[in-house]
Design an enzyme around this catalytic site. Structure first.
Site, PDB file in Angstrom:
ATOM      1  N   SER A   1     -10.111  19.944  34.423  1.00  0.00           N
ATOM      2  CA  SER A   1      -8.904  20.648  34.855  1.00  0.00           C
ATOM      3  C   SER A   1      -8.492  20.250  36.261  1.00  0.00           C
ATOM      4  O   SER A   1      -9.322  19.963  37.111  1.00  0.00           O
ATOM      5  CB  SER A   1      -9.116  22.164  34.814  1.00  0.00           C
TER       6      SER A   1
ATOM      7  N   LYS B   1     -12.969  25.302  28.555  1.00  0.00           N
ATOM      8  CA  LYS B   1     -11.702  24.717  29.030  1.00  0.00           C
ATOM      9  C   LYS B   1     -10.521  25.304  28.243  1.00  0.00           C
ATOM     10  O   LYS B   1      -9.456  25.566  28.792  1.00  0.00           O
ATOM     11  CB  LYS B   1     -11.731  23.188  28.901  1.00  0.00           C
TER      12      LYS B   1
ATOM     13  N   HIS C   1      -9.846  28.637  29.607  1.00  0.00           N
ATOM     14  CA  HIS C   1      -9.186  28.390  30.900  1.00  0.00           C
ATOM     15  C   HIS C   1      -7.688  28.203  30.660  1.00  0.00           C
ATOM     16  O   HIS C   1      -6.848  28.788  31.335  1.00  0.00           O
ATOM     17  CB  HIS C   1      -9.804  27.146  31.549  1.00  0.00           C
ATOM     18  N   ASN C   2      -7.354  27.394  29.666  1.00  0.00           N
ATOM     19  CA  ASN C   2      -5.940  27.133  29.392  1.00  0.00           C
ATOM     20  C   ASN C   2      -5.224  28.363  28.857  1.00  0.00           C
ATOM     21  O   ASN C   2      -4.052  28.587  29.169  1.00  0.00           O
ATOM     22  CB  ASN C   2      -5.796  25.964  28.411  1.00  0.00           C
TER      23      ASN C   2
ATOM     24  N   GLU D   1      -4.501  30.237  31.769  1.00  0.00           N
ATOM     25  CA  GLU D   1      -3.437  29.469  32.465  1.00  0.00           C
ATOM     26  C   GLU D   1      -2.058  29.828  31.878  1.00  0.00           C
ATOM     27  O   GLU D   1      -1.113  30.134  32.617  1.00  0.00           O
ATOM     28  CB  GLU D   1      -3.743  27.976  32.295  1.00  0.00           C
TER      29      GLU D   1
HETATM   30  C1  6PG Z   1      -5.517  21.596  33.399  1.00  0.00           C
HETATM   31  C2  6PG Z   1      -4.427  21.791  32.406  1.00  0.00           C
HETATM   32  C3  6PG Z   1      -4.217  20.546  31.622  1.00  0.00           C
HETATM   33  C4  6PG Z   1      -2.903  20.470  30.905  1.00  0.00           C
HETATM   34  C5  6PG Z   1      -2.647  21.551  29.925  1.00  0.00           C
HETATM   35  C6  6PG Z   1      -1.181  21.709  29.660  1.00  0.00           C
HETATM   36  O1  6PG Z   1      -6.388  22.428  33.428  1.00  0.00           O
HETATM   37  O2  6PG Z   1      -5.456  20.625  34.139  1.00  0.00           O
HETATM   38  O3  6PG Z   1      -4.716  22.855  31.565  1.00  0.00           O
HETATM   39  O4  6PG Z   1      -5.321  20.356  30.804  1.00  0.00           O
HETATM   40  O5  6PG Z   1      -1.917  20.489  31.844  1.00  0.00           O
HETATM   41  O6  6PG Z   1      -3.270  21.205  28.754  1.00  0.00           O
HETATM   42  O7  6PG Z   1      -1.090  22.280  28.454  1.00  0.00           O
HETATM   43  P1  6PG Z   1       0.258  22.577  27.714  1.00  0.00           P
HETATM   44  O8  6PG Z   1       0.972  21.270  27.549  1.00  0.00           O
HETATM   45  O9  6PG Z   1      -0.209  23.174  26.442  1.00  0.00           O
HETATM   46  O10 6PG Z   1       1.009  23.501  28.599  1.00  0.00           O
END
Ligand code: 6PG
Length: 466
Positions: A127, A181, A184-185, A188
């Site tokens: 990430s 991860k 985490h997303n 996010e």
């Molecule tokens: C990170 C982000 C990265 C990516 C996402 C975006 O931690 O650096 O999460 O992995 O930007 O996967 O995901 P979407 O395209 O689903 O918004």
């Protein structure tokens, strides 16, 4: 012979290779499109010890044994395709590390398939986006400890560094790294949606300009809401379009994209049976946004009456700050609860305190609140539900009135607040002794004889309703 190999010279792959090179390791790189490899070697590596290869065999032969190969390619089918290409040239004990956002069930399968061939496999969450990959990402590797030990020295050096150490740890067995991860997303997505809802209110209720909203976000970022996403949101709000001079954010089409990790988070929550409505609704928010045409048509049919009252600007801003803090904590609470249960269900053996520590630097959801959450988790490492902690409960109770006000004002202006609202409903559900699920049980029993339990005596009951 080089220390490590990296396949996939997209933005993340290139920056990770440069980062590894910066730390004094020698790197072999390969990309399916040879032109990309050549351009990278000619224009970007400068004096780093990075060598490009145009065919897989010579790429693999350039690596010290046991070989370590990082895949930075698109998740899904391309990962299987690449593994298939690599395997014939690999020896027992070599290691493949998948640094993409792979689906955790794929990772479980790949570990097993490769294990049968004597090849080690790590599923590693990476990430931090482009800048993180270059200057220090948060790394979430999972698989066998034996596999991790082969690359620990490199991973610890290339990860983001905080006062509490490098943002990399052995996350756990199997697909633990990719699972963490993914969560985490999910968080996010929730944080991004919550901040966007705050922006909507600041803009539509308080009629603040983009620069004024940038100031509010900047102020919040200096306080308890300090977080990478708040910091970049402030920068985004201030950015002007070169062509028109207008705030670029107002020129961007309001249709949010997604690549699947948020959706998988909600699916995991459903599969494991843990409530995570705020994480789910953040995905729904993106899906809803996609129906632009329908939204435009419907909005033209409805005559929305807005309140004429004038609002105390500072009070609303303060309330929103509380509401965001409330939402952040609920998002962490839901996400960590899923990790905690999944760790048991799938034998991941995840140390959640360590996960929180490696989220403190490099990653997209890094924020000040992680200190508070980390303190709580230290006490409940096995069964993590933040709401069981008195300090978390007090934190949320103190902010409940603010969230109610925010949600009510938003309602008056027809502004959807999916995450703020759901965070409140989730909290109310979790602190409610008696939910109306008794009526659902009665309805189920009425039409399907599904039976029910009673509050006054043990046993399974059915009623002849008519
Ligand atoms: C990170 C982000 C990265 C990516 C996402 C975006 O931690 O650096 O999460 O992995 O930007 O996967 O995901 P979407 O395209 O689903 O918004």
């Amino acid at each position: 012979m080089n220390d490590i190999g990296l396949i996939g010279l997209g933005v993340m792959g290139k920056n990770l290779a440069l980062n590894i090179g910066n730390k004094g390791f020698s790197v072999s790189v390969f990309n399916m499109t040879t032109r990309k490899t050549k351009d990278f070697i000619e224009k970007e590596i400068e004096n780093r010890d990075i060598t490009g290869y145009c065919d897989i065999e010579s790429f693999i032969q350039s690596l010290k044994k046991p070989r370590k190969i990082v895949l930075m390619i698109k998740a899904g089918e391309p990962v299987d395709g690449m593994i298939e290409k690599l395997v014939p040239y690999l020896d027992k004990g070599d290691l493949i590390i998948d640094g993409g956002n792979s689906y955790y069930f794929d990772t479980i399968r790949r570990i097993k398939e490769l294990n049968d061939k004597g090849i080690l496999f790590l599923g590693m969450g990476v990430s931090g986006g482009e800048a993180g990959a270059l200057h220090g990402p948060s790394l979430m590797p999972g698989g066998t400890k034996k596999a991790y030990d082969l690359v620990e020295d490199i991973l610890l050096k290339i990860a983001a560094q905080t006062e509490e150490g490098p943002c990399c740890t052995y996350v756990g067995d199997g697909a633990a790294g990719h699972f963490v991860k993914m969560i985490h997303n999910g968080i996010e997505y929730g944080m991004m949606q919550a901040i966007s809802e705050a922006y909507d209110i600041l803009k539509k209720v308080l009629k603040l300009s983009s620069d004024e909203i940038a100031d509010v976000f900047g102020r919040w970022d200096e306080g308890e809401l300090n977080s990478f996403l708040m910091e970049i949101s402030s920068k985004v709000m201030r950015h002007k379009d070169e062509e028109t001079g207008k705030p670029i954010v107002e020129l961007i089409l309001d249709k949010a994209g997604q690549k699947g990790t948020g959706k998988w988070t909600t699916e995991a929550a459903f599969n494991i049976g843990i409530p995570a409505p705020s994480l789910s609704v953040a995905v729904e928010g993106r899906i809803l946004s996609y129906f632009k045409e329908d939204r435009v048509n419907l909005s033209r049919k409805i005559n929305k009456e807005y309140p004429k009252d004038s609002y105390d600007k500072e009070k609303i801003i303060e309330g929103l700050e509380d509401s965001l803090l409330f939402s952040y904590l609920i998002l962490f609470s839901q996400g960590l609860w899923i990790i905690s249960e999944a760790s048991k269900d799938y034998d991941f053996n995840i140390d959640i305190s360590e996960v929180l520590r490696i989220w403190k630097g490099g990653c997209i959801i890094r924020c000040e609140m992680l200190d508070f959450v980390g303190e709580i988790v230290k006490r409940y490492n096995e069964n993590v539900n933040l709401l069981n902690d008195d300090r978390a409960l007090k934190f949320l109770m103190e902010k409940t009135d603010s969230v109610k006000n925010v949600v009510n004002i938003a309602r008056d202006f027809y502004i959807p607040t999916l995450v703020h609202n759901t965070a409140l409903d989730y909290f109310f559900s979790m602190i409610e002794e008696r939910l109306p699920a008794n009526l659902i049980q009665a309805q189920r029993d009425f039409f399907g004889a599904h039976t029910y339990n009673r509050v006054d005596k043990e046993g399974i009951y059915h009623t002849v309703w008519e």
